[in-house]
Design a protein around this motif. Structure first.
Motif, short mmCIF file in Angstrom:
data_model
loop_
_atom_site.label_atom_id
_atom_site.label_comp_id
_atom_site.label_asym_id
_atom_site.label_seq_id
_atom_site.Cartn_x
_atom_site.Cartn_y
_atom_site.Cartn_z
N LEU A 102 -0.62 41.98 -32.48
CA LEU A 102 -1.46 40.91 -31.95
C LEU A 102 -1.55 39.75 -32.92
O LEU A 102 -1.48 38.58 -32.53
CB LEU A 102 -2.86 41.45 -31.64
N ALA A 103 -1.72 40.05 -34.22
CA ALA A 103 -1.80 39.00 -35.23
C ALA A 103 -0.52 38.17 -35.25
O ALA A 103 -0.55 36.94 -35.38
CB ALA A 103 -2.06 39.60 -36.60
N LYS A 104 0.62 38.85 -35.09
CA LYS A 104 1.90 38.14 -35.07
C LYS A 104 2.01 37.24 -33.85
O LYS A 104 2.44 36.08 -33.94
CB LYS A 104 3.05 39.15 -35.08
N GLU A 105 1.60 37.76 -32.69
CA GLU A 105 1.66 36.96 -31.46
C GLU A 105 0.70 35.78 -31.52
O GLU A 105 1.00 34.69 -31.04
CB GLU A 105 1.34 37.83 -30.25
N MET A 106 -0.48 35.98 -32.12
CA MET A 106 -1.46 34.90 -32.20
C MET A 106 -0.95 33.75 -33.06
O MET A 106 -1.27 32.59 -32.82
CB MET A 106 -2.78 35.43 -32.75
N GLY A 107 -0.15 34.08 -34.06
CA GLY A 107 0.43 33.02 -34.88
C GLY A 107 1.29 32.10 -34.05
O GLY A 107 1.26 30.87 -34.22
N ALA A 108 2.06 32.68 -33.13
CA ALA A 108 2.89 31.85 -32.25
C ALA A 108 2.05 31.09 -31.24
O ALA A 108 2.32 29.92 -30.93
CB ALA A 108 3.90 32.74 -31.53
N LEU A 109 0.99 31.73 -30.73
CA LEU A 109 0.14 31.08 -29.74
C LEU A 109 -0.60 29.88 -30.31
O LEU A 109 -0.94 28.95 -29.58
CB LEU A 109 -0.88 32.08 -29.18
N ARG A 110 -0.85 29.91 -31.62
CA ARG A 110 -1.64 28.84 -32.24
C ARG A 110 -0.80 27.65 -32.68
O ARG A 110 -1.32 26.70 -33.25
CB ARG A 110 -2.41 29.40 -33.43
N GLN A 111 0.50 27.71 -32.43
CA GLN A 111 1.35 26.58 -32.77
C GLN A 111 1.01 25.39 -31.88
O GLN A 111 0.67 25.55 -30.71
CB GLN A 111 2.83 26.95 -32.59
N PRO A 112 1.06 24.16 -32.42
CA PRO A 112 0.78 22.98 -31.59
C PRO A 112 1.74 22.91 -30.40
O PRO A 112 2.92 23.24 -30.53
CB PRO A 112 1.01 21.80 -32.55
N ALA A 113 1.22 22.53 -29.27
CA ALA A 113 2.04 22.41 -28.06
C ALA A 113 1.75 21.08 -27.37
O ALA A 113 0.62 20.61 -27.36
CB ALA A 113 1.76 23.57 -27.10
#
Length: 261
Positions: free
Chosen positions: A109-120
């Motif tokens: 989950l921590a790994k996925e959240m890092g990607a989700l928090r990238q600017p979009a």
């Protein structure tokens, strides 16, 4: 097998219409470094094909290079057709014996959240179809879709244009309701909807009111360079497109109102 075969397979698997790839992403996919010329010469990314195996990788998958930005290490691919081999997804990895499932889930989950928090960046490309003056364009006009779409009604307020953006899951019904109000015709099924539109918009039914519509198939949602057609028959996507068009109206300095039907 060609060094660039993994790139062809990757493109064939994508569901997107546009893929804005960083050069390091391409290198990760092919498992090796790109040649120096790929970073220095735009011609390396041409769509000539022939004996150029790297170009055949994307051409054979039904894609072409649309734009190169070597200053930013970005290559934009666009799909030309549906083609290539669709590969099966990778099987899920089995948990190692003795591994704490809770801890493993936290790490994933921590790994996925890092990607989700990238600017979009989410942008919209749309095409308006003019329907014309509500007084003159009949409800039976062939250009008025029965399904979902985003409508824009516009009228003059002194020297200024005021607009209303309407997310409508039944465009023809919404148009009919407003037209009946403008024409002064009472109709039980649509009178209430039309009256609500007139009231919220603040339109004077004696003034000309123009109508445009974005139909299904004429709106594309782009997220960080990757695009797809918006499904305007889906309530959530229709509302999202309407909100983006509403923001465009505001940015253009127009007085506008947003209505969901």
């Amino acid at each position: 097998m060609s060094k660039y075969e993994p790139l062809r397979e990757h493109l064939a698997r994508l569901d997107d219409v546009v893929w804005a790839a960083k050069l390091y992403e391409v290198e990760e996919i092919i498992g090796s470094s790109l040649p120096k010329s790929a970073r220095e010469h735009r011609t390396w990314w041409a769509n000539s094909g022939g004996s150029l195996v790297h170009q055949n990788a994307w051409l054979d998958a039904g894609w072409r290079v649309e734009r190169t930005d070597l200053m930013r290490d970005v290559i934009v691919f666009r799909r030309l057709r549906i083609g290539g081999t669709i590969l099966a997804g990778k099987p899920a990895r089995a948990e190692r014996p003795g591994r704490d499932p809770q801890r493993a889930a936290e790490k994933r989950l921590a790994k996925e959240m890092g990607a989700l928090r990238q600017p979009a960046t989410v942008t919209l490309r749309s095409e308006w179809t003019p329907l014309g003056d509500v007084q003159r364009t009949p409800c039976s006009n062939a250009t008025i879709p029965r399904g979902g779409g985003v409508m824009r009604f516009a009228a003059m307020d002194g020297d200024d244009v005021v607009t209303v953006i309407v997310a409508a899951l039944a465009v023809q019904k919404t148009y009919r309701g407003l037209r009946m109000q403008v024409k002064g015709v009472e109709e039980a099924s649509s009178d209430k909807d039309g009256l609500e539109l007139i009231t919220k918009a603040g339109f004077d039914t004696a003034d000309p009111i123009e109508c445009d519509v974005v139909k299904s198939g004429n709106a594309w949602l782009l997220t960080d360079g990757r695009g797809r057609k918006a499904n305007l028959d889906d309530q959530s996507e229709c509302y999202l497109v309407a909100q983006l068009l509403y923001l465009q109206e505001m940015q253009n300095g127009r007085k506008t109102t947003l209505i969901f039907r």
